[in-house]
Write a protein that holds these residues in place. Structure first.
Motif, PDB file in Angstrom:
ATOM      1  N   ALA A  72       0.861  -1.181   0.000  1.00 37.47           N
ATOM      2  CA  ALA A  72       0.000   0.000   0.000  1.00 37.47           C
ATOM      3  C   ALA A  72       0.899   1.234   0.000  1.00 37.47           C
ATOM      4  CB  ALA A  72      -0.934  -0.027   1.211  1.00 37.47           C
ATOM      5  N   ASP A  73       0.717   2.148   0.975  1.00 37.27           N
ATOM      6  CA  ASP A  73       1.634   3.268   1.066  1.00 37.27           C
ATOM      7  C   ASP A  73       3.028   2.792   1.447  1.00 37.27           C
ATOM      8  OD1 ASP A  73       0.383   2.551   3.523  1.00 37.27           O
ATOM      9  OD2 ASP A  73       1.182   4.355   4.464  1.00 37.27           O
ATOM     10  N   LYS A  74       3.090   1.577   2.039  1.00 42.70           N
ATOM     11  CA  LYS A  74       4.324   0.852   2.297  1.00 42.70           C
ATOM     12  C   LYS A  74       3.949  -0.616   2.433  1.00 42.70           C
ATOM     13  CE  LYS A  74       4.129   1.736   7.289  1.00 42.70           C
ATOM     14  NZ  LYS A  74       4.883   2.291   8.447  1.00 42.70           N
ATOM     15  N   PRO A  75       4.904  -1.529   2.488  1.00 43.25           N
ATOM     16  CA  PRO A  75       4.538  -2.939   2.606  1.00 43.25           C
ATOM     17  C   PRO A  75       3.958  -3.252   3.987  1.00 43.25           C
ATOM     18  CG  PRO A  75       6.766  -2.683   1.725  1.00 43.25           C
ATOM     19  CD  PRO A  75       6.349  -1.337   2.245  1.00 43.25           C
ATOM     20  N   TYR A  76       2.861  -3.991   3.994  1.00 50.12           N
ATOM     21  CA  TYR A  76       2.232  -4.444   5.235  1.00 50.12           C
ATOM     22  C   TYR A  76       2.129  -5.962   5.218  1.00 50.12           C
ATOM     23  CZ  TYR A  76       0.674   0.362   6.126  1.00 50.12           C
ATOM     24  OH  TYR A  76       0.628   1.713   6.355  1.00 50.12           O
ATOM     25  N   ILE A  77       2.128  -6.549   6.416  1.00 44.63           N
ATOM     26  CA  ILE A  77       1.865  -7.978   6.576  1.00 44.63           C
ATOM     27  C   ILE A  77       0.763  -8.113   7.614  1.00 44.63           C
ATOM     28  CG2 ILE A  77       2.788 -10.236   7.188  1.00 44.63           C
ATOM     29  CD1 ILE A  77       5.586  -9.174   6.522  1.00 44.63           C
ATOM     30  N   ILE A  78      -0.413  -8.582   7.192  1.00 40.04           N
ATOM     31  CA  ILE A  78      -1.517  -8.803   8.122  1.00 40.04           C
ATOM     32  C   ILE A  78      -1.385 -10.210   8.679  1.00 40.04           C
ATOM     33  CG2 ILE A  78      -4.012  -8.930   8.414  1.00 40.04           C
ATOM     34  CD1 ILE A  78      -4.333  -6.977   6.138  1.00 40.04           C
ATOM     35  N   ARG A  79      -1.168 -10.309   9.986  1.00 37.29           N
ATOM     36  CA  ARG A  79      -0.976 -11.619  10.621  1.00 37.29           C
ATOM     37  C   ARG A  79      -2.197 -11.967  11.477  1.00 37.29           C
ATOM     38  NH1 ARG A  79       4.626 -13.387  13.233  1.00 37.29           N
ATOM     39  NH2 ARG A  79       4.887 -13.893  11.009  1.00 37.29           N
ATOM     40  N   SER A  80      -2.708 -13.178  11.281  1.00 34.81           N
ATOM     41  CA  SER A  80      -3.854 -13.646  12.056  1.00 34.81           C
ATOM     42  C   SER A  80      -3.710 -15.135  12.317  1.00 34.81           C
ATOM     43  CB  SER A  80      -5.170 -13.366  11.307  1.00 34.81           C
ATOM     44  OG  SER A  80      -5.140 -13.939  10.008  1.00 34.81           O
ATOM     45  N   GLY A  81      -4.360 -15.608  13.353  1.00 34.29           N
ATOM     46  CA  GLY A  81      -4.299 -17.024  13.683  1.00 34.29           C
ATOM     47  C   GLY A  81      -4.873 -17.880  12.565  1.00 34.29           C
ATOM     48  N   SER A  82      -4.212 -18.983  12.245  1.00 33.83           N
ATOM     49  CA  SER A  82      -4.645 -19.815  11.125  1.00 33.83           C
ATOM     50  C   SER A  82      -6.068 -20.327  11.286  1.00 33.83           C
ATOM     51  CB  SER A  82      -3.683 -20.993  10.945  1.00 33.83           C
ATOM     52  OG  SER A  82      -2.402 -20.549  10.577  1.00 33.83           O
ATOM     53  N   GLU A  83      -6.502 -20.535  12.533  1.00 34.16           N
ATOM     54  CA  GLU A  83      -7.831 -21.081  12.771  1.00 34.16           C
ATOM     55  C   GLU A  83      -8.845 -20.005  13.144  1.00 34.16           C
ATOM     56  OE1 GLU A  83      -7.496 -24.164  15.679  1.00 34.16           O
ATOM     57  OE2 GLU A  83      -6.307 -25.484  14.381  1.00 34.16           O
ATOM     58  N   SER A  84      -8.464 -18.744  13.068  1.00 40.98           N
ATOM     59  CA  SER A  84      -9.371 -17.658  13.429  1.00 40.98           C
ATOM     60  C   SER A  84     -10.422 -17.441  12.350  1.00 40.98           C
ATOM     61  CB  SER A  84      -8.582 -16.363  13.653  1.00 40.98           C
ATOM     62  OG  SER A  84      -8.047 -15.893  12.424  1.00 40.98           O
ATOM     63  N   TYR A  85     -11.537 -16.821  12.742  1.00 41.67           N
ATOM     64  CA  TYR A  85     -12.578 -16.495  11.775  1.00 41.67           C
ATOM     65  C   TYR A  85     -12.075 -15.494  10.747  1.00 41.67           C
ATOM     66  CZ  TYR A  85     -16.242 -19.032  14.258  1.00 41.67           C
ATOM     67  OH  TYR A  85     -17.007 -20.027  14.814  1.00 41.67           O
TER      68      TYR A  85
END
Length: 240
Positions: A72-85
């Motif tokens: 986006a305006d810079k690189p982002y990494i969205i991290r979430s639990g593998s089993e999360s909704y």
């Protein structure tokens, strides 16, 4: 995207974490591990890669996470639990998107549910339309298999069928450089290279310790090398 000269923050992708709170659903971490709330509900950018069922160490012990890479305006990494909704609704949405849609900017939005649940909705930022997904039979879905399917689709688009970078008359040298660096972020993640492996290769090949020290020509050469490694490691590739 302008490059600011002088002292400043380390130029690395910004991690974004998902958590339902009273007035926000995701946050970043400061250098001292303090949570920085993100009150906006949506992030718009181009998806450059995804890692699923990634084993990471947390303060609560080992856990499996999904990492979505967005430029986006810079690189982002969205991290979430593998089993999360959030991860499950993200995978369902990415699965129904076409290759053409995945090449264009998308809006990733958080949507709070009951209790501590956070869902993910994806929108087309041009038409404002959301990606419709069905939760019918979600208890029977093999989420690991779906994650691998989505990962293969996105990574194939980014690596094997990637269109040339579109350069306009208004594109600055720093913007081009940032896009090239972001591409190497995606390829290195897909190859599971550690930072030490990357630094060792750069030192041996170019006599430099950081991608930021590379010229545009050297970055392009590095990208070609990484793409070759990805092609050779593909399940469809066989050695002669």
């Amino acid at each position: 995207m302008e490059v600011q000269l002088g002292f400043g923050a380390v130029p690395k992708p910004q991690y974004v974490f998902v958590s339902k709170e009273a007035d926000h659903c995701w946050y970043m971490l400061a250098e001292d591990e303090r949570r920085i709330p993100i009150y906006e509900r949506a992030l718009t950018g181009v998806i450059t890669g995804i890692e699923v069922n990634k084993k990471v160490e947390t303060k609560f012990g080992p856990a499996e996470k999904n990492d979505l890479y967005i430029l986006a305006d810079k690189p982002y990494i969205i991290r979430s639990g593998s089993e999360s909704y959030f991860s499950q609704s993200l995978l369902l949405s990415l699965d129904v998107l076409t290759s053409e849609q995945l090449r264009n900017p998308l809006t990733i939005a958080v949507s709070p549910g009951d209790s501590n649940v956070v869902f993910c909705n994806i929108y087309d930022p041009v038409t404002y339309r959301s990606v419709g997904v069905s939760w019918d039979g979600h208890n029977e879905i093999d989420w690991q298999a779906l994650g691998q399917k989505v990962s293969l689709k996105i990574n194939k688009i980014q690596n094997l069928n990637q269109e040339p970078i579109q350069i306009s008359a208004n594109t600055t040298a720093s913007e081009i450089h940032a896009v090239l660096i972001a591409q190497t972020d995606t390829y290195l993640a897909q190859l599971n290279w550690t930072p030490e492996q990357g630094r060792e290769y750069l030192q041996q090949k170019y006599g430099k310790r950081s991608r930021l020290q590379l010229t545009d020509r050297e970055i392009l050469d590095f990208i070609d090398y990484l793409k070759l490694q990805l092609t050779q490691s593909s399940p469809t590739h066989t050695n002669s």
